[in-house]
Design a protein around this motif. Structure first.
Motif, PDB file in Angstrom:
ATOM      1  N   ASP A  18       0.852  -1.193   0.000  1.00 19.05           N
ATOM      2  CA  ASP A  18       0.000   0.000   0.000  1.00 19.05           C
ATOM      3  C   ASP A  18       0.892   1.249   0.000  1.00 19.05           C
ATOM      4  OD1 ASP A  18      -2.413   1.423   0.210  1.00 19.05           O
ATOM      5  OD2 ASP A  18      -2.386   1.367   2.411  1.00 19.05           O
ATOM      6  N   HIS A  19       0.643   2.158  -0.915  1.00 20.56           N
ATOM      7  CA  HIS A  19       1.390   3.427  -0.982  1.00 20.56           C
ATOM      8  C   HIS A  19       2.909   3.266  -1.053  1.00 20.56           C
ATOM      9  CE1 HIS A  19      -2.112   5.982  -0.530  1.00 20.56           C
ATOM     10  NE2 HIS A  19      -2.532   5.173   0.414  1.00 20.56           N
TER      11      HIS A  19
ATOM     12  N   HIS B 264      -7.753   9.882   3.828  1.00 21.83           N
ATOM     13  CA  HIS B 264      -7.366   8.883   4.824  1.00 21.83           C
ATOM     14  C   HIS B 264      -7.768   9.298   6.243  1.00 21.83           C
ATOM     15  CE1 HIS B 264      -4.501   7.793   1.512  1.00 21.83           C
ATOM     16  NE2 HIS B 264      -5.016   6.616   1.810  1.00 21.83           N
TER      17      HIS B 264
ATOM     18  N   HIS C 173      -9.138   4.863  -2.393  1.00 25.25           N
ATOM     19  CA  HIS C 173      -8.474   4.918  -1.081  1.00 25.25           C
ATOM     20  C   HIS C 173      -9.389   5.665  -0.105  1.00 25.25           C
ATOM     21  CE1 HIS C 173      -4.250   3.556  -1.831  1.00 25.25           C
ATOM     22  NE2 HIS C 173      -4.790   3.480  -3.025  1.00 25.25           N
TER      23      HIS C 173
ATOM     24  N   ASN D 188     -10.295   0.550  -0.298  1.00 22.07           N
ATOM     25  CA  ASN D 188      -9.328   0.457   0.793  1.00 22.07           C
ATOM     26  C   ASN D 188      -9.940   0.852   2.133  1.00 22.07           C
ATOM     27  OD1 ASN D 188      -7.537  -0.024  -1.266  1.00 22.07           O
ATOM     28  ND2 ASN D 188      -6.106   1.610  -0.702  1.00 22.07           N
TER      29      ASN D 188
HETATM   30 ZN    ZN Z   1      -4.505   4.888   0.842  1.00 18.31          ZN
END
Ligand code: ZN
Ligand code: G3H
Ligand code: 13P
Ligand code: NA
Length: 324
Positions: free
Chosen positions: A87-88, A183, A226, A269
């Motif tokens: 992830d990322h 996020h 996300h 996500n």
């Molecule tokens: Zn993310």
């Protein structure tokens, strides 16, 4: 063994559902993810962030994910579909390290870079990854909030006019886009929201017009969202009722994630909701059992609460159940 996302995404786009991508840092999260996926017969993406690698050690997490496949079989699933995804990823070197060490999918997040630099970096990762049968998620557009240690006050929606050029030139397998998610557990400032009759914050809707414009440019191309935790109010209330302090935490309403799942969005996500489910269960347990100190006593209800949340996402929101 672990699988990449290629076939999984093609089926999800066609079938009008989304694969859950759950972050994990601990054994209890891993167990809850696998139990939920097996019981609902869902494919699942287990994802590891740079922070997770720093916390738990990348090698340990990798073997946990490989163990997850065996665990799923032990639980009675003959054909588990489990992806181990970075992830990322923020550099070629980090992606390469994961590709060389058993990950079946990686994200290269060049979204904070200038457009041409994002393309160059993504293309380099794609070339290496595809030579190793590993799929690559790229990102175009910037999510609001803190992403990859780069703070952005406002989100910059993905520009639909860029996606054909970006996907064609990079060869990426899926594209994370920015349509208003972010996020963490504070996705919107209270002043961006309205209040419902109960006084709860109601966030502004996601930019579905941008999503649909992207879908028209790249019909059937796998799209990723996300920042898609919904920050369940009951978990927030439990946390706050047992000594926590999460004022005005707000996420993405599940109805909107359900709608997105029916589109080309095929990976959603979720990390914060797992953190909230775990914390709520543990805070409640500590409050109710001040005499207990065996971690198994409080991690068990934490694991059960996460499993319940994962199953709810799969069955009631993303629709990835009964796909194995
Ligand atoms: Zn993310
Ligand atoms: O991108 C954010 C994910 O929730 C991972 O978070 O970097 O704190 O592990 P983390
Ligand atoms: P949340 O913080 O909304 O759970 O988002 C997680 C995420 O996007 C991981 O990459
Ligand atoms: Na979908």
């Amino acid at each position: 063994g672990l699988v990449n996302t290629k076939e999984m995404f093609a089926k999800a786009v066609k079938g009008g559902y989304a694969i859950p991508a759950f972050n994990f840092n601990t054994m209890e999260q891993m167990q809850a993810i696998v139990q939920a996926a097996v019981e609902t017969k869902s494919p699942v993406i287990m994802q590891v962030s740079k922070g997770a690698r720093n916390y738990a050690n990348g090698t340990i997490l990798r073997y946990m994910a490989q163990g997850a496949v065996e665990y799923a079989k032990e639980l009675g699933c003959a054909n588990p579909q489990i992806v181990l995804h970075l992830d990322h990823g923020d550099s070629f070197e980090l992606c390469k390290d994961c590709i060389d060490n058993g990950f079946s999918s990686v994200m290269i997040d060049g979204s904070a870079l200038p457009y041409e630099d994002n393309i160059a970096l993504t293309k380099k990762v794609v070339e290496y990854a595809h030579a190793h049968d590993v799929t690559v998620e790229a990102e175009l557009g910037v999510l609001a909030g803190v992403e990859d240690e780069v703070a952005s006050e406002v989100s910059h929606y993905t520009k639909p006019e860029e996606v054909i050029d970006f996907a064609t030139r990079t060869g990426c397998d899926s594209l994370a886009i920015s349509i208003g998610t972010s996020h963490g557990a504070y996705k919107f400032k209270p002043e961006q929201c309205t209040r419902n009759a109960q006084g709860k914050l109601v966030p502004p809707p996601l930019a579905f017009d941008v999503l649909h414009a992207i879908e028209q440019k790249l019909p059937g191309f796998p799209i990723v969202l996300h920042g898609s935790s919904s920050v369940p109010q009951d978990e927030v209330d439990t946390i706050n009722a047992h000594g926590g302090k999460l004022p005005d935490a707000v996420g993405i309403p599940e109805e909107q994630l359900r709608e997105a799942s029916r589109s080309a969005v095929c990976k959603i996500n979720i990390d914060s909701d797992s953190r909230l489910a775990m914390t709520a269960a543990i805070r409640k347990y500590f409050d109710e059992h001040p005499e207990h100190f065996d971690p198994r006593q409080y991690l068990k209800p934490a694991r059960e609460n996460m499993k319940k949340m994962y199953m709810h996402k799969i069955v009631d929101v993303l629709g990835s159940n009964d796909k194995l």
